[in-house]
Design a protein around this motif. Structure first.
Motif, PDB file in Angstrom:
ATOM      1  N   ARG A 205      20.393  27.574  28.783  1.00  0.00           N
ATOM      2  CA  ARG A 205      19.076  27.833  28.184  1.00  0.00           C
ATOM      3  C   ARG A 205      18.147  26.646  28.370  1.00  0.00           C
ATOM      4  O   ARG A 205      16.938  26.814  28.562  1.00  0.00           O
ATOM      5  CB  ARG A 205      19.223  28.182  26.707  1.00  0.00           C
ATOM      6  CG  ARG A 205      19.769  29.577  26.455  1.00  0.00           C
ATOM      7  CD  ARG A 205      19.956  29.847  24.977  1.00  0.00           C
ATOM      8  NE  ARG A 205      20.948  28.938  24.402  1.00  0.00           N
ATOM      9  CZ  ARG A 205      21.318  28.957  23.119  1.00  0.00           C
ATOM     10  NH1 ARG A 205      20.765  29.817  22.278  1.00  0.00           N
ATOM     11  NH2 ARG A 205      22.234  28.120  22.680  1.00  0.00           N
ATOM     12  N   GLY A 206      18.695  25.424  28.319  1.00  0.00           N
ATOM     13  CA  GLY A 206      17.873  24.245  28.567  1.00  0.00           C
ATOM     14  C   GLY A 206      17.300  24.263  29.974  1.00  0.00           C
ATOM     15  O   GLY A 206      16.101  24.063  30.180  1.00  0.00           O
ATOM     16  N   ALA A 207      18.172  24.528  30.950  1.00  0.00           N
ATOM     17  CA  ALA A 207      17.700  24.623  32.334  1.00  0.00           C
ATOM     18  C   ALA A 207      16.725  25.781  32.486  1.00  0.00           C
ATOM     19  O   ALA A 207      15.712  25.671  33.191  1.00  0.00           O
ATOM     20  CB  ALA A 207      18.890  24.799  33.278  1.00  0.00           C
ATOM     21  N   GLY A 208      17.024  26.897  31.825  1.00  0.00           N
ATOM     22  CA  GLY A 208      16.133  28.060  31.905  1.00  0.00           C
ATOM     23  C   GLY A 208      14.762  27.773  31.340  1.00  0.00           C
ATOM     24  O   GLY A 208      13.741  28.237  31.865  1.00  0.00           O
TER      25      GLY A 208
ATOM     26  N   VAL B 136      16.173  36.591  21.706  1.00  0.00           N
ATOM     27  CA  VAL B 136      16.085  35.295  21.020  1.00  0.00           C
ATOM     28  C   VAL B 136      16.196  34.150  22.015  1.00  0.00           C
ATOM     29  O   VAL B 136      15.449  33.169  21.945  1.00  0.00           O
ATOM     30  CB  VAL B 136      17.176  35.192  19.930  1.00  0.00           C
ATOM     31  CG1 VAL B 136      17.266  33.759  19.396  1.00  0.00           C
ATOM     32  CG2 VAL B 136      16.874  36.144  18.785  1.00  0.00           C
ATOM     33  N   ASP B 137      17.121  34.262  22.961  1.00  0.00           N
ATOM     34  CA  ASP B 137      17.278  33.203  23.964  1.00  0.00           C
ATOM     35  C   ASP B 137      16.004  33.011  24.777  1.00  0.00           C
ATOM     36  O   ASP B 137      15.580  31.876  25.029  1.00  0.00           O
ATOM     37  CB  ASP B 137      18.440  33.537  24.908  1.00  0.00           C
ATOM     38  CG  ASP B 137      19.800  33.285  24.274  1.00  0.00           C
ATOM     39  OD1 ASP B 137      19.843  32.665  23.192  1.00  0.00           O
ATOM     40  OD2 ASP B 137      20.813  33.715  24.862  1.00  0.00           O
ATOM     41  N   PHE B 138      15.387  34.114  25.188  1.00  0.00           N
ATOM     42  CA  PHE B 138      14.146  33.985  25.955  1.00  0.00           C
ATOM     43  C   PHE B 138      13.051  33.356  25.099  1.00  0.00           C
ATOM     44  O   PHE B 138      12.289  32.510  25.581  1.00  0.00           O
ATOM     45  CB  PHE B 138      13.681  35.341  26.477  1.00  0.00           C
ATOM     46  CG  PHE B 138      12.405  35.254  27.273  1.00  0.00           C
ATOM     47  CD1 PHE B 138      12.425  34.839  28.599  1.00  0.00           C
ATOM     48  CD2 PHE B 138      11.172  35.546  26.691  1.00  0.00           C
ATOM     49  CE1 PHE B 138      11.252  34.729  29.333  1.00  0.00           C
ATOM     50  CE2 PHE B 138       9.998  35.433  27.415  1.00  0.00           C
ATOM     51  CZ  PHE B 138      10.042  35.029  28.744  1.00  0.00           C
TER      52      PHE B 138
ATOM     53  N   MET C 214      13.693  29.643  24.955  1.00  0.00           N
ATOM     54  CA  MET C 214      13.377  28.991  26.226  1.00  0.00           C
ATOM     55  C   MET C 214      11.873  28.906  26.437  1.00  0.00           C
ATOM     56  O   MET C 214      11.346  27.868  26.858  1.00  0.00           O
ATOM     57  CB  MET C 214      14.047  29.736  27.378  1.00  0.00           C
ATOM     58  CG  MET C 214      15.553  29.591  27.405  1.00  0.00           C
ATOM     59  SD  MET C 214      16.330  30.274  28.900  1.00  0.00           S
ATOM     60  CE  MET C 214      16.033  32.032  28.680  1.00  0.00           C
ATOM     61  N   PHE C 215      11.173  29.977  26.134  1.00  0.00           N
ATOM     62  CA  PHE C 215       9.721  29.991  26.294  1.00  0.00           C
ATOM     63  C   PHE C 215       9.070  28.990  25.343  1.00  0.00           C
ATOM     64  O   PHE C 215       8.146  28.258  25.723  1.00  0.00           O
ATOM     65  CB  PHE C 215       9.197  31.409  26.035  1.00  0.00           C
ATOM     66  CG  PHE C 215       7.756  31.594  26.378  1.00  0.00           C
ATOM     67  CD1 PHE C 215       7.325  31.607  27.693  1.00  0.00           C
ATOM     68  CD2 PHE C 215       6.809  31.769  25.381  1.00  0.00           C
ATOM     69  CE1 PHE C 215       5.991  31.783  28.012  1.00  0.00           C
ATOM     70  CE2 PHE C 215       5.466  31.946  25.677  1.00  0.00           C
ATOM     71  CZ  PHE C 215       5.050  31.949  27.002  1.00  0.00           C
ATOM     72  N   GLY C 216       9.575  28.937  24.107  1.00  0.00           N
ATOM     73  CA  GLY C 216       9.026  28.001  23.133  1.00  0.00           C
ATOM     74  C   GLY C 216       9.212  26.556  23.554  1.00  0.00           C
ATOM     75  O   GLY C 216       8.294  25.739  23.437  1.00  0.00           O
ATOM     76  N   PHE C 217      10.395  26.225  24.076  1.00  0.00           N
ATOM     77  CA  PHE C 217      10.627  24.850  24.508  1.00  0.00           C
ATOM     78  C   PHE C 217       9.881  24.523  25.799  1.00  0.00           C
ATOM     79  O   PHE C 217       9.563  23.356  26.048  1.00  0.00           O
ATOM     80  CB  PHE C 217      12.120  24.578  24.643  1.00  0.00           C
ATOM     81  CG  PHE C 217      12.746  24.103  23.359  1.00  0.00           C
ATOM     82  CD1 PHE C 217      12.725  22.764  23.017  1.00  0.00           C
ATOM     83  CD2 PHE C 217      13.329  24.999  22.478  1.00  0.00           C
ATOM     84  CE1 PHE C 217      13.277  22.317  21.829  1.00  0.00           C
ATOM     85  CE2 PHE C 217      13.899  24.566  21.290  1.00  0.00           C
ATOM     86  CZ  PHE C 217      13.868  23.220  20.958  1.00  0.00           C
TER      87      PHE C 217
END
Length: 232
Positions: free
Chosen positions: A76-79, A29-31, A34-37
């Protein structure tokens, strides 16, 4: 395997809790977030204005970066912005349109979404590459403050200002080295002064967007704790 709790940001209350009950599920979910943003920032990169006297265009990226950091939290924002940078480095056209794509040299130009004029490349090969690195730092800063609930109240404006200032540091340093030949007066003329008013407008819009999103979540899901007194 059960997972430990962490500071709650907007993304954590939007994602159903049963989706992240294990480490593996949370990582997936985290990935995805991050990919979506990263693509969210890509979309706003296509809102671009060319100024005839600078190699750096005005874009909607700053707004998207600040929202991404606030919605996802620090790491996650930085990622997300790291993914964005890597996508551009592997030749996916996610960066803002090049100056040449926006019009002839020495002229004004503007572009909104279509046709897609995204660019790509290594940050160190672009005059604006330092800003792309700065996006990562800015998203982390906004996310860190969001984890302390600053994104839900007026203090969010201060976190946005801090993030925007940090964004400029690598941006201006690299612009000075790559394009301005060490001339700081020219660097500031190209990379700071033309963007102050627009960036203030974008960060103010981001400051309004996040509390509005929290208010919508509270209305749709009254069972979710959106108390802005929570500490990170």
């Amino acid at each position: 395997m059960a997972i430990a709790s962490r500071p709650t940001v907007l993304a954590d209350v939007i994602v159903p809790s049963h989706w992240v009950q294990t480490q593996v599920n949370r990582a997936v979910v985290d990935f995805a977030l991050m990919f979506g943003f990263a693509w969210f920032v890509t979309l706003f990169a296509q809102f671009a204005i060319r100024l005839p006297w600078t190699p750096v265009p005005i874009t909607g990226q700053t707004f998207a970066v600040l929202v991404a950091g606030g919605a996802l939290g620090a790491w996650r924002g930085a990622g997300s912005l790291l993914i964005y940078m890597v996508m551009g480095m592997i030749a996916i056209p996610v960066f803002a349109p090049s100056q040449s794509a926006l019009g002839m040299d020495g002229t004004w130009g503007a572009h909104v979404l279509f046709p897609w004029l995204g660019s790509s490349g290594f940050p160190w090969a672009l005059a604006s590459g330092g800003y792309i690195v700065g996006f990562i730092l800015a998203a982390w800063v906004v996310g860190w403050f969001a984890e302390k609930s600053w994104d839900r109240k007026y203090l969010g404006l201060l976190s946005m200002l801090a993030a925007n200032a940090i964004l400029y540091v690598p941006g201006l340093i690299w612009l000075n080295i790559d394009a301005a030949g060490g001339d700081w007066a020219k660097t500031l003329e190209w990379g700071l002064y033309p963007f102050i008013v627009g960036d203030l407008m974008k960060l103010y819009a981001a400051t309004l967007t996040l509390p509005a999103a929290w208010a919508l979540v509270k209305k749709i899901r009254p069972d979710v704790d959106t108390d802005d007194s929570a500490e990170g």
